[in-house]
Design a protein around this motif. Structure first.
Motif, mmCIF file in Angstrom:
data_model
loop_
_atom_site.group_PDB
_atom_site.id
_atom_site.type_symbol
_atom_site.label_atom_id
_atom_site.label_comp_id
_atom_site.label_asym_id
_atom_site.label_seq_id
_atom_site.Cartn_x
_atom_site.Cartn_y
_atom_site.Cartn_z
ATOM 1 N N VAL A 97 63.116 -14.750 19.706
ATOM 2 C CA VAL A 97 62.373 -15.826 18.809
ATOM 3 C C VAL A 97 62.299 -15.186 17.464
ATOM 4 O O VAL A 97 61.853 -14.047 17.559
ATOM 5 N N GLU A 98 62.108 -15.946 16.819
ATOM 6 C CA GLU A 98 61.419 -15.537 15.188
ATOM 7 C C GLU A 98 60.379 -16.529 14.866
ATOM 8 O O GLU A 98 60.306 -17.765 14.877
ATOM 9 N N PHE A 99 59.306 -15.734 14.801
ATOM 10 C CA PHE A 99 57.920 -16.462 14.431
ATOM 11 C C PHE A 99 57.935 -16.434 12.714
ATOM 12 O O PHE A 99 57.696 -15.603 12.093
ATOM 13 N N VAL A 100 57.979 -17.842 12.202
ATOM 14 C CA VAL A 100 57.903 -18.231 10.817
ATOM 15 C C VAL A 100 56.547 -18.441 10.441
ATOM 16 O O VAL A 100 55.965 -19.207 10.886
ATOM 17 N N VAL A 101 55.927 -17.618 9.376
ATOM 18 C CA VAL A 101 54.661 -17.635 9.105
ATOM 19 C C VAL A 101 54.597 -18.926 7.835
ATOM 20 O O VAL A 101 55.475 -18.701 6.987
ATOM 21 N N VAL A 102 53.873 -19.971 8.042
ATOM 22 C CA VAL A 102 53.669 -21.180 7.041
ATOM 23 C C VAL A 102 52.311 -21.188 6.590
ATOM 24 O O VAL A 102 51.572 -21.669 7.140
ATOM 25 N N LYS A 103 52.000 -20.524 5.632
ATOM 26 C CA LYS A 103 50.497 -20.435 4.999
ATOM 27 C C LYS A 103 49.966 -21.884 4.411
ATOM 28 O O LYS A 103 48.880 -22.226 4.374
ATOM 29 N N GLU A 104 50.817 -22.716 4.383
ATOM 30 C CA GLU A 104 50.532 -23.875 3.777
ATOM 31 C C GLU A 104 49.970 -24.969 4.913
ATOM 32 O O GLU A 104 49.309 -25.935 4.544
ATOM 33 N N GLY A 105 50.210 -24.540 6.315
ATOM 34 C CA GLY A 105 49.527 -25.472 7.348
ATOM 35 C C GLY A 105 50.379 -26.198 7.896
ATOM 36 O O GLY A 105 51.582 -26.434 7.708
ATOM 37 N N THR A 106 49.598 -27.259 8.512
ATOM 38 C CA THR A 106 50.303 -28.344 9.464
ATOM 39 C C THR A 106 51.195 -29.281 8.670
ATOM 40 O O THR A 106 52.290 -29.410 9.247
ATOM 41 N N GLY A 107 50.854 -29.692 7.666
ATOM 42 C CA GLY A 107 51.647 -30.637 6.873
ATOM 43 C C GLY A 107 53.009 -29.971 6.515
ATOM 44 O O GLY A 107 54.147 -30.613 6.696
ATOM 45 N N ALA A 108 53.055 -28.674 6.217
ATOM 46 C CA ALA A 108 54.200 -28.101 5.774
ATOM 47 C C ALA A 108 54.965 -27.944 6.988
ATOM 48 O O ALA A 108 56.501 -27.714 6.867
ATOM 49 N N MET A 109 54.478 -27.418 8.044
ATOM 50 C CA MET A 109 55.173 -27.211 9.300
ATOM 51 C C MET A 109 55.877 -28.487 9.813
ATOM 52 O O MET A 109 57.055 -28.420 10.350
ATOM 53 N N ILE A 110 55.120 -29.467 9.560
ATOM 54 C CA ILE A 110 55.721 -30.674 10.188
ATOM 55 C C ILE A 110 56.887 -31.231 9.235
ATOM 56 O O ILE A 110 58.038 -31.600 9.893
ATOM 57 N N GLN A 111 56.900 -30.858 8.090
ATOM 58 C CA GLN A 111 58.120 -31.310 7.266
ATOM 59 C C GLN A 111 59.386 -30.297 7.285
ATOM 60 O O GLN A 111 60.487 -30.661 7.515
ATOM 61 N N ALA A 112 58.901 -28.953 7.593
ATOM 62 C CA ALA A 112 59.838 -27.713 8.037
ATOM 63 C C ALA A 112 60.779 -28.425 9.136
ATOM 64 O O ALA A 112 61.974 -28.401 9.718
ATOM 65 N N ALA A 113 59.736 -28.747 10.560
ATOM 66 C CA ALA A 113 60.267 -29.140 11.525
ATOM 67 C C ALA A 113 61.091 -30.470 11.282
ATOM 68 O O ALA A 113 62.405 -30.744 11.886
ATOM 69 N N ASN A 114 61.062 -31.405 10.806
ATOM 70 C CA ASN A 114 61.566 -32.703 10.199
ATOM 71 C C ASN A 114 62.855 -32.493 9.744
ATOM 72 O O ASN A 114 63.873 -33.002 9.897
ATOM 73 N N GLU A 115 62.890 -31.492 8.977
ATOM 74 C CA GLU A 115 64.024 -30.989 7.905
ATOM 75 C C GLU A 115 65.033 -29.860 8.863
ATOM 76 O O GLU A 115 66.071 -29.652 8.337
#
Length: 571
Positions: free
Chosen positions: A36-54
């Motif tokens: 597992v790699e834990f990816v830190v996303v400082k920008e929060g939920t919206g940015a994580m949703i975008q990253a998952a969608n992409e």
């Protein structure tokens, strides 16, 4: 980058995600056969949703309301389960020199928010509904921007108040830059897990292994009570006392279950904020059934599944001019005693147990804290009040502080069965409960935990439901769906035998069925008044429905009640 090399999990760099770090550092992912790699996303939920969608990450750990909104709007994501079961606590903050002195003063005022649809916006809407206000009419919203701009806005007069996560905000009210006037918790667990459906198809086995590893890390984190607060403080730059306060209340317990009522409440809040057009999104469509499972809980009970009990309290206090400032416990007695026969029932119990100054009492299912404050205020008892529902717990703690009884009453939020594992055995003179044991599926387990917590000779007391006759299918359905009662002892004799089986001696078991049937009938008749309708508004019908269901259950003759006293044997 070879996707098969590591499962990529994204989360914010906050203390809630410490178990992911611990799982990596302690080799727990390797133990469970997954990288597992834990990816830190400082920008929060919206940015994580975008990253998952992409497709840049596989699994995200994000705020419940953000995930629900994205899925309801058509995102291919689905919930996999709950990560942090406890809600997020938001501080309600105003300017250092603001004229706003209490939450009640915010009606008709301007609330600063970071953006439309943000947590700061949603929680203002939740506050309005909880207080019986119309978010569209009774609050104004000003989009201000980030946390620093929000703090500046309440000091410049652009906004009258804003809401932000408590422990992020605390340093700024400690310094005097802003002023905290209250707090509110999300009516849903704060963090959930999500992934795209095609990712679940491809990575099902590895996701299951990953979640098993982080669950093990979270369990270890909660059991390491001595060292964990200092570790949190060191890793995230908090004061040790603030980390300890957060640690006491947080429940990080990765699991497949998703609260049905939490989803409903999140959808309702999103509609109230204008983010969704309606709340009719099928809850089943929010969860990937290969990993997650929707589960009913006590919040499914009609009395609790919307903020009716809290809204009724706040409206009644407002009507009685008791919304803010110091009060006495006697001022609150008409509003905070929700069990049958109110303080008379507590006085009767006290007369049996002879509780007094210094008596150590544990109250299971303490609700709004009325009985706990009464035992402390009138009799001088020291009370530990344990309440499962965070919103009731927070309101109870606020009222206790306003009564200046926090030296005698300590409030804890959580499941009694979980909390009791960490409490000192043989400590309490009495463990008491009014109409709460009926909500537990493992009644004997509750008795066993209570027995362990009592001193030798200590007494367990419960006012509880019991069967008198064979309940019909419809009566069981009403008990399950409306009252959140999963099971009942078939008789007072069986109830007493269960207590005896864990080491108690039952000293008294009194059938209260006739008295409670009469009381619940009288409660419905008394509640049906123009005065109640005027004060309670839209809350009135929900409460009346619940009271009527309980009245009819007693009137059917198959549901009964008892008062039971059981003493821990002295050898």
């Amino acid at each position: 980058f070879d996707r098969r090399m590591a499962l990529r999990v994204a989360g914010v760099p906050e203390h809630f995600n410490l178990p992911w770090q611990l799982a990596l550092e302690r080799g727990l992912f390797a133990k469970h056969g997954v990288e597992v790699e834990f990816v830190v996303v400082k920008e929060g939920t919206g940015a994580m949703i975008q990253a998952a969608n992409e497709g840049r990450v596989d699994v995200i750990v994000a705020l419940t309301e953000g995930l629900v909104a994205a899925i309801a709007k058509g995102a291919d994501l689905r919930l996999l389960g709950t990560y942090v079961k406890s809600p997020l606590c938001w501080a309600i903050v105003t300017g250092a020199n603001s004229a706003v002195q209490s939450v009640e003063d915010l009606k008709g005022r301007t609330i600063g928010i970071s953006r439309l649809g943000s947590g700061s916006h949603l929680m203002a809407c939740v506050l309005a509904v909880q207080r019986g206000w119309d978010p569209a009419k009774d609050l104004k919203f000003e989009v201000v921007g980030d946390f620093k701009k929000l703090r500046d806005s309440v000091n410049s007069g652009v906004a009258d108040a804003f809401m932000w996560e408590t422990f992020m905000t605390k340093p700024f009210w400690d310094s005097g830059e802003v002023r905290r006037i209250g707090e509110i918790t999300t009516p849903w667990p704060c963090f959930m897990l999500a992934a795209r459906q095609d990712v679940v198809t491809r990575e099902l086995d590895r996701i299951q292994r990953c979640l098993a590893a982080v669950r093990e890390a979270a369990d270890a984190f909660h059991h390491d009570r001595a060292a964990a607060p200092a570790l949190v403080a060191d890793r995230f730059g908090l004061k040790v006392e603030d980390a300890a306060a957060w640690y006491k209340d947080v429940r990080i317990c990765p699991e497949r279950f998703v609260s049905e009522t939490a989803l409903a409440r999140a959808l309702e809040a999103l509609v109230a904020a204008g983010i969704l057009p309606d709340a009719h999104t099928p809850r089943s469509g929010l969860v990937d059934a290969r990993l997650g499972e929707i589960k009913a809980d006590i919040k499914s009970m009609r009395l609790y599944n919307r903020p009716e009990l809290l809204s009724a309290l706040y409206r009644r206090l407002h009507n009685a001019h008791l919304s803010s400032g110091v009060v006495t416990y006697t001022d609150l007695l008409p509003y905070d005693q929700n069990h049958y026969f109110g303080t008379a029932a507590i006085d009767e119990m006290q007369a049996q147990l002879k509780l007094g100054p210094g008596s150590m009492v544990l109250n299971i299912g303490s609700g709004l804290g009325g009985p706990a404050r009464y035992l402390a205020g009138k009799y001088g008892c020291k009370v530990l009040a344990i309440e499962l529902q965070e919103d009731l717990h927070r309101a109870a703690a606020e009222l206790t502080e306003r009564c200046e009884l926090q030296g005698l009453v300590t409030h804890l939020s959580g499941d009694f069965m979980s909390i009791s594992e960490y409490l000192q055995q043989g400590t309490y003179d009495a463990v008491v409960s009014w109409l709460t044991i009926l909500h537990f599926s493992d009644r004997v387990g509750v008795f066993k935990r209570a027995h362990g917590l009592l001193k030798d000779g200590g007494v367990f007391y419960a006012a509880d439901f019991v069967q008198r006759g064979l309940l019909t299918v419809n009566e069981w359905k009403a008990l399950h769906n409306e009252v959140a009662c999963p099971s009942l002892a078939p008789s007072i004799e069986v109830y007493s035998t269960e207590l005896e089986s864990v080491g108690f001696t039952v000293t008294s078991a009194v059938d209260r069925s006739a008295a409670w049937a009469a009381h619940t009938g009288e409660r419905v008749a008394a509640f049906q008044s123009e005065a109640n309708q005027a004060v309670l508004g839209d809350v009135y019908e929900g409460l009346l429905h619940f009271y009527t269901v309980v009245r009819d259950l007693y009137a059917g003759g198959n549901l009964g009640g008892l008062d039971v006293y059981a003493q821990k044997r002295i050898w």
